[in-house]
Design a protein around this motif. Structure first.
Motif, mmCIF file in Angstrom:
data_model
loop_
_atom_site.group_PDB
_atom_site.id
_atom_site.type_symbol
_atom_site.label_atom_id
_atom_site.label_comp_id
_atom_site.label_asym_id
_atom_site.label_seq_id
_atom_site.Cartn_x
_atom_site.Cartn_y
_atom_site.Cartn_z
ATOM 1 N N THR A 103 0.816 -1.208 0.000
ATOM 2 C CA THR A 103 0.000 0.000 0.000
ATOM 3 C C THR A 103 0.848 1.256 0.000
ATOM 4 O O THR A 103 2.024 1.253 0.368
ATOM 5 C CB THR A 103 -0.948 0.029 1.203
ATOM 6 N N ASN A 104 0.214 2.336 -0.400
ATOM 7 C CA ASN A 104 0.838 3.652 -0.449
ATOM 8 C C ASN A 104 -0.239 4.673 -0.089
ATOM 9 O O ASN A 104 -1.235 4.785 -0.797
ATOM 10 C CB ASN A 104 1.399 3.914 -1.848
ATOM 11 N N TYR A 105 -0.051 5.406 1.009
ATOM 12 C CA TYR A 105 -1.033 6.363 1.497
ATOM 13 C C TYR A 105 -0.465 7.769 1.526
ATOM 14 O O TYR A 105 0.712 7.972 1.848
ATOM 15 C CB TYR A 105 -1.472 6.031 2.926
ATOM 16 N N ALA A 106 -1.326 8.724 1.249
ATOM 17 C CA ALA A 106 -0.974 10.105 1.521
ATOM 18 C C ALA A 106 -0.845 10.309 3.023
ATOM 19 O O ALA A 106 -1.593 9.723 3.813
ATOM 20 C CB ALA A 106 -2.041 11.050 0.964
ATOM 21 N N ASP A 107 0.098 11.148 3.423
ATOM 22 C CA ASP A 107 0.299 11.388 4.848
ATOM 23 C C ASP A 107 -0.972 11.898 5.530
ATOM 24 O O ASP A 107 -1.234 11.582 6.694
ATOM 25 C CB ASP A 107 1.425 12.393 5.061
ATOM 26 N N SER A 108 -1.772 12.657 4.822
ATOM 27 C CA SER A 108 -2.954 13.268 5.401
ATOM 28 C C SER A 108 -4.051 12.268 5.752
ATOM 29 O O SER A 108 -4.972 12.608 6.498
ATOM 30 C CB SER A 108 -3.521 14.328 4.455
ATOM 31 N N VAL A 109 -3.983 11.051 5.223
ATOM 32 C CA VAL A 109 -5.034 10.068 5.482
ATOM 33 C C VAL A 109 -4.537 8.855 6.248
ATOM 34 O O VAL A 109 -5.355 7.989 6.605
ATOM 35 C CB VAL A 109 -5.715 9.608 4.175
ATOM 36 N N LYS A 110 -3.263 8.765 6.525
ATOM 37 C CA LYS A 110 -2.732 7.623 7.262
ATOM 38 C C LYS A 110 -3.389 7.527 8.631
ATOM 39 O O LYS A 110 -3.531 8.518 9.344
ATOM 40 C CB LYS A 110 -1.213 7.741 7.412
ATOM 41 N N GLY A 111 -3.793 6.330 8.981
ATOM 42 C CA GLY A 111 -4.479 6.102 10.239
ATOM 43 C C GLY A 111 -5.967 6.320 10.188
ATOM 44 O O GLY A 111 -6.673 5.955 11.136
ATOM 45 N N ARG A 112 -6.474 6.915 9.112
ATOM 46 C CA ARG A 112 -7.907 7.160 8.956
ATOM 47 C C ARG A 112 -8.513 6.355 7.816
ATOM 48 O O ARG A 112 -9.659 5.901 7.922
ATOM 49 C CB ARG A 112 -8.177 8.641 8.710
ATOM 50 N N PHE A 113 -7.774 6.213 6.721
ATOM 51 C CA PHE A 113 -8.265 5.508 5.541
ATOM 52 C C PHE A 113 -7.555 4.172 5.410
ATOM 53 O O PHE A 113 -6.366 4.052 5.725
ATOM 54 C CB PHE A 113 -8.004 6.313 4.269
ATOM 55 N N THR A 114 -8.261 3.184 4.895
ATOM 56 C CA THR A 114 -7.693 1.878 4.624
ATOM 57 C C THR A 114 -8.094 1.437 3.226
ATOM 58 O O THR A 114 -9.286 1.404 2.901
ATOM 59 C CB THR A 114 -8.163 0.836 5.642
ATOM 60 N N ILE A 115 -7.110 1.101 2.414
ATOM 61 C CA ILE A 115 -7.379 0.611 1.075
ATOM 62 C C ILE A 115 -7.218 -0.906 1.060
ATOM 63 O O ILE A 115 -6.338 -1.457 1.729
ATOM 64 C CB ILE A 115 -6.459 1.291 0.040
#
Length: 123
Positions: A57-69
């Motif tokens: 996975t690769n997440y934007a810093d602004s959504v880490k811990g809130r969004f899950t793909i």
């Protein structure tokens, strides 16, 4: 060719949750990474999250811990679970897919796009 169809957008209050879905059809064997970009008025398009065929996975810093793909390769379906939503998450969210990895998708989008789904978070 690959076709992508998104669903799950809508209006939610700050702190709430939504789950976006993207279903791929066509030449899906060519897809490695699938992900979500978003674009808000007056802001640049940005990658929200991406996931490779091997589930990296690769997440934007602004959504880490809130969004899950996540993804189900057998069903050619990808999901974005969005929790603790903030007004700054308001945007049109676009499903995106390409031949390369999620890390590559963080640099350049894949070749295929969905039609977009509106996410609006009220304060």
């Amino acid at each position: 060719q690959v076709q992508l169809v998104e669903s799950g957008g809508g209006l939610v209050q700050a702190g709430g949750s939504l789950r976006l879905s993207c279903v791929a059809s066509g030449s899906t064997f060519s897809i490695n990474a699938i992900g979500w970009y978003r674009q808000a008025p007056g802001k640049q398009r940005e990658l929200v999250a991406a996931i490779s065929r091997d589930f990296t996975t690769n997440y934007a810093d602004s959504v880490k811990g809130r969004f899950t793909i996540s993804r189900d390769n057998a069903k050619n379906t990808m999901f974005l679970q969005m929790n603790s939503l903030k007004p700054e998450d308001t945007a049109v969210y676009y499903c995106n897919a390409g031949r390369w990895t999620a890390q590559v998708m963080g640099i350049m989008p894949g070749d295929y796009w969905g039609q977009g789904t509106q996410v609006t978070v009220s304060s």
